[in-house]
Write an enzyme that holds these catalytic residues in place. Sequence first.
Site, mmCIF file in Angstrom:
data_model
loop_
_atom_site.group_PDB
_atom_site.id
_atom_site.type_symbol
_atom_site.label_atom_id
_atom_site.label_comp_id
_atom_site.label_asym_id
_atom_site.label_seq_id
_atom_site.Cartn_x
_atom_site.Cartn_y
_atom_site.Cartn_z
ATOM 1 N N PRO A 238 0.864 -1.144 0.050
ATOM 2 C CA PRO A 238 -0.027 -0.012 -0.062
ATOM 3 C C PRO A 238 0.829 1.226 -0.074
ATOM 4 O O PRO A 238 2.087 1.295 0.682
ATOM 5 C CB PRO A 238 -0.534 -0.108 1.319
ATOM 6 N N CYS A 239 0.359 2.220 -0.558
ATOM 7 C CA CYS A 239 1.071 3.604 -0.464
ATOM 8 C C CYS A 239 0.047 4.705 -0.687
ATOM 9 O O CYS A 239 -0.607 5.076 -1.567
ATOM 10 C CB CYS A 239 1.962 3.780 -1.850
ATOM 11 N N ILE A 240 -0.402 5.236 0.568
ATOM 12 C CA ILE A 240 -1.475 6.247 0.947
ATOM 13 C C ILE A 240 -2.807 5.751 0.281
ATOM 14 O O ILE A 240 -3.495 5.178 1.005
ATOM 15 C CB ILE A 240 -0.935 7.676 0.513
ATOM 16 N N THR A 241 -3.097 6.337 -0.989
ATOM 17 C CA THR A 241 -4.326 5.834 -1.570
ATOM 18 C C THR A 241 -4.191 4.759 -2.659
ATOM 19 O O THR A 241 -5.369 4.464 -3.535
ATOM 20 C CB THR A 241 -5.104 7.215 -2.154
ATOM 21 N N ARG A 242 -3.042 3.857 -2.726
ATOM 22 C CA ARG A 242 -2.922 3.235 -3.836
ATOM 23 C C ARG A 242 -2.327 1.896 -3.525
ATOM 24 O O ARG A 242 -1.892 1.649 -2.502
ATOM 25 C CB ARG A 242 -1.937 3.776 -4.730
#
Length: 76
Positions: free
Chosen positions: A22-26
Amino acid sequence: MNKAQAILAALGGADNIMEIEPCITRLRTVVHDPSRIDEAALKGAGVHGVMRAGTVVQVVVGPDADTVCMDIEDLL
């Protein structure tokens, strides 16, 4: 089928995923075969966007990216 299952299926299934995080919103994913990705199915699963660069695919899922990623990892 829940959101994580639908996204995993649209990414070509568990055997197509090399890496996911995961990366913040992605969801940042690395896949074996990008041709197996079904962007229409990803949109149908409620994702906001898909960006591709070779075998790297970023799936914009929104602020629940951490939860969705954990759910997908449980399915792998």
